[in-house]
Design an enzyme around this catalytic site. Structure first.
Site, PDB file in Angstrom:
ATOM      1  N   THR A  74       0.787  -1.238   0.000  1.00  0.00           N
ATOM      2  CA  THR A  74       0.000   0.000   0.000  1.00  0.00           C
ATOM      3  C   THR A  74       0.820   1.290   0.000  1.00  0.00           C
ATOM      4  O   THR A  74       0.612   2.165  -0.847  1.00  0.00           O
ATOM      5  CB  THR A  74      -0.933  -0.007   1.231  1.00  0.00           C
ATOM      6  OG1 THR A  74      -1.831  -1.102   1.066  1.00  0.00           O
ATOM      7  CG2 THR A  74      -1.720   1.288   1.358  1.00  0.00           C
TER       8      THR A  74
HETATM    9  P1  AMP Z   1      -1.701  -3.098   3.538  1.00  0.00           P
HETATM   10  O1  AMP Z   1      -1.084  -3.622   4.794  1.00  0.00           O
HETATM   11  O2  AMP Z   1      -0.668  -2.877   2.474  1.00  0.00           O
HETATM   12  O3  AMP Z   1      -2.832  -3.946   3.097  1.00  0.00           O
HETATM   13  O4  AMP Z   1      -2.290  -1.660   3.891  1.00  0.00           O
HETATM   14  C1  AMP Z   1      -3.663  -1.316   3.857  1.00  0.00           C
HETATM   15  C2  AMP Z   1      -4.010  -0.489   5.042  1.00  0.00           C
HETATM   16  O5  AMP Z   1      -3.287   0.738   5.026  1.00  0.00           O
HETATM   17  C3  AMP Z   1      -5.439  -0.009   5.091  1.00  0.00           C
HETATM   18  O6  AMP Z   1      -6.288  -0.966   5.662  1.00  0.00           O
HETATM   19  C4  AMP Z   1      -5.373   1.248   5.935  1.00  0.00           C
HETATM   20  O7  AMP Z   1      -5.773   0.986   7.262  1.00  0.00           O
HETATM   21  C5  AMP Z   1      -3.912   1.635   5.910  1.00  0.00           C
HETATM   22  N1  AMP Z   1      -3.727   2.999   5.404  1.00  0.00           N
HETATM   23  C6  AMP Z   1      -4.114   3.474   4.230  1.00  0.00           C
HETATM   24  N2  AMP Z   1      -3.828   4.780   4.089  1.00  0.00           N
HETATM   25  C7  AMP Z   1      -3.220   5.152   5.223  1.00  0.00           C
HETATM   26  C8  AMP Z   1      -2.694   6.377   5.705  1.00  0.00           C
HETATM   27  N3  AMP Z   1      -2.736   7.491   4.969  1.00  0.00           N
HETATM   28  N4  AMP Z   1      -2.153   6.381   6.936  1.00  0.00           N
HETATM   29  C9  AMP Z   1      -2.108   5.269   7.684  1.00  0.00           C
HETATM   30  N5  AMP Z   1      -2.600   4.076   7.283  1.00  0.00           N
HETATM   31  C10 AMP Z   1      -3.160   4.012   6.083  1.00  0.00           C
HETATM   32 ZN    ZN Z   2      -3.176  -1.384  -0.431  1.00  0.00          ZN
HETATM   33 ZN    ZN Z   3      -3.753  -4.766   1.833  1.00  0.00          ZN
END
Ligand code: AMP
Ligand code: ZN
Ligand code: ZN
Length: 414
Positions: A74
């Site tokens: 992400t």
């Molecule tokens: P991942 O672990 O790669 O699946 O990340 C996805 C998660 O990133 C989402 O569920 C959000 O809770 C988190 N996320 C997305 N944007 C932000 C942000 N701007 N700041 C902090 N956490 C975030």
């Molecule tokens: Zn993502």
């Molecule tokens: Zn994810």
């Protein structure tokens, strides 16, 4: 004569003021909203019920797949989307990473990491490009939007809070847009995490994931209705993207770190689809560690020294990348045995992070509005090219980046 000279000076000053506060070129729209639907795999558009997104794609420009950058996580990808830089170049090399220069660890869910400029400063996100050129930007959530960047910030932003329900995000953004015309932004972001969260929990092929897609689709429709009420709908460009796709995983397809190396000799920077390790000082060299792992690795595991990873990943040169990079094949994970008997019981059904070229990692791209062509399907395109498209649609001069003009040529109305 004196008066003429004075008026010429005034005119020149006024021109200088105007030219440094107006976009480089006139633009066709008054507003561009960049929406991220986290974890929206490219084929969800066909697979699931998403009438609003489908209609926008059909009436605008739609890419078969948006190819993420490595690693398909992400934070690195959200920052690539808005900077046009590969993660090794913008510095957010993973969701969590160790920085040898400071001895500190960046973490996506650490509020301080999101606020501190030092982590983000190597990239110039589009809202900073805009503000520097006198164009107002509002960010309703986006990684990197909560920090100052070389003296600039978005005119408005909101610290991330995953508890804000999607309709509230839309309504608050519409509230921001309802302000006086002079305070209205030219660019804004909006972010939905639901499809990713549910995709992790149930996997990419599940009724629950289909329902999450439908729910986000409803929220895009809610935004469009609000824009119509504000009289902005016809003058708004929408660019809707995701950061990566989603793939099935399970506790039966796991490679353990302990079976590959002496874990007492290493610092583990990350695990999951992509692992990263560094030898502890006074133990072995990185080259020896990589060799040791290779001799024990199963066929589903790939092992590289940082600067010898495949060139197509562009994942080299930055000391924030671990000395030894481990990549598992699609569906497979690198894990520690510590706490495994418990962790395996709640192992999620979906994940991402794997090779960006894996079809399951493909993401979403569509653009619709007065600045874009109509009814055009374009082939796969890398997400490094989005920044130049956003700048072109906004009439901004882009900062140097890794993308070129292929998406501008394919998507922008002539
Ligand atoms: P991942 O672990 O790669 O699946 O990340 C996805 C998660 O990133 C989402 O569920 C959000 O809770 C988190 N996320 C997305 N944007 C932000 C942000 N701007 N700041 C902090 N956490 C975030
Ligand atoms: Zn993502
Ligand atoms: Zn994810």
């Amino acid at each position: 004569m004196k008066r003429l000279r004075a008026s010429l000076v005034l005119l020149a000053t006024a021109f200088a003021l105007v030219s440094c506060t107006t976009p480089v070129q006139p633009t066709r729209a008054e507003l561009l909203v960049l929406i991220s639907i986290d974890g929206f795999r490219w084929d969800y558009l066909q697979k699931y019920d998403a009438p609003t997104l489908k209609a926008l794609a059909a009436g605008g420009v739609h890419a078969t797949r948006l190819t993420p950058s490595f690693p398909s996580k992400t934070f690195p990808n959200h920052y690539t989307l808005v900077t046009g830089l590969y993660p090794a170049h913008h510095g957010i090399v993973s969701n969590w990473f160790y920085d040898p220069a400071s001895g500190d660890t960046f973490g996506m869910s650490k509020p301080a990491s999101n606020r501190e400029e030092r982590w983000w400063a190597a990239g110039e996100p589009v809202w900073i490009t805009a503000e520097k050129q006198g164009v107002r930007s509002f960010c309703y959530f986006w990684p990197g939007s909560e920090t100052e960047n070389h003296g600039a910030r978005p005119s408005r932003y909101k610290p991330f809070d995953n508890k804000v329900p999607a309709p509230q995000r839309v309504d608050e953004l519409l509230g921001w847009l309802a302000g006086p015309a002079a305070e209205r932004p030219r660019f804004c972001t909006l972010y939905f995490d639901l499809v990713d969260t549910i995709g992790h929990k149930y996997g990419p092929v599940a009724p629950e994931t289909g329902a999450a897609v439908k729910e986000v689709d409803h929220n895009v429709a809610r935004l469009l209705a609000g824009l119509t009420r504000l009289g902005l709908r016809d003058r708004t460009d929408l660019v809707i993207v995701s950061d990566h796709g989603m793939s099935e995983q399970g506790p039966d397809r796991v490679i353990f770190l302990e079976d590959l190396m002496k874990v007492s000799e290493v610092q583990v920077d990350s695990s999951g689809p992509v692992g990263g390790v560094r030898p502890k000082p006074g133990t072995i060299t990185a080259a020896e560690l990589a060799e040791q792992i290779r001799t024990k690795a199963p066929p589903q595991l790939h092992v590289w020294l940082r600067d010898e990873s495949p060139a197509r990943y562009h994942y080299r040169g930055n000391p924030r990348i671990p000395d030894v990079v481990l990549l598992a094949d699609d569906h497979w994970n690198i894990e520690s045995k510590v706490g495994w008997p418990n962790r395996m019981l709640t192992y999620s059904k979906g994940n991402h992070g794997w090779d960006p070229a894996t079809p399951n990692m493909g993401a979403l791209f569509l653009a619709s509005g007065p600045s874009f062509r109509r009814g055009v399907e374009i082939p796969d395109v890398e997400n490094i090219h989005l920044y130049n498209l956003l700048c072109a649609a906004l009439g901004l001069k882009p900062a140097p980046n890794d993308g070129d003009d292929r998406l501008v040529r394919a998507a922008l109305a002539q």
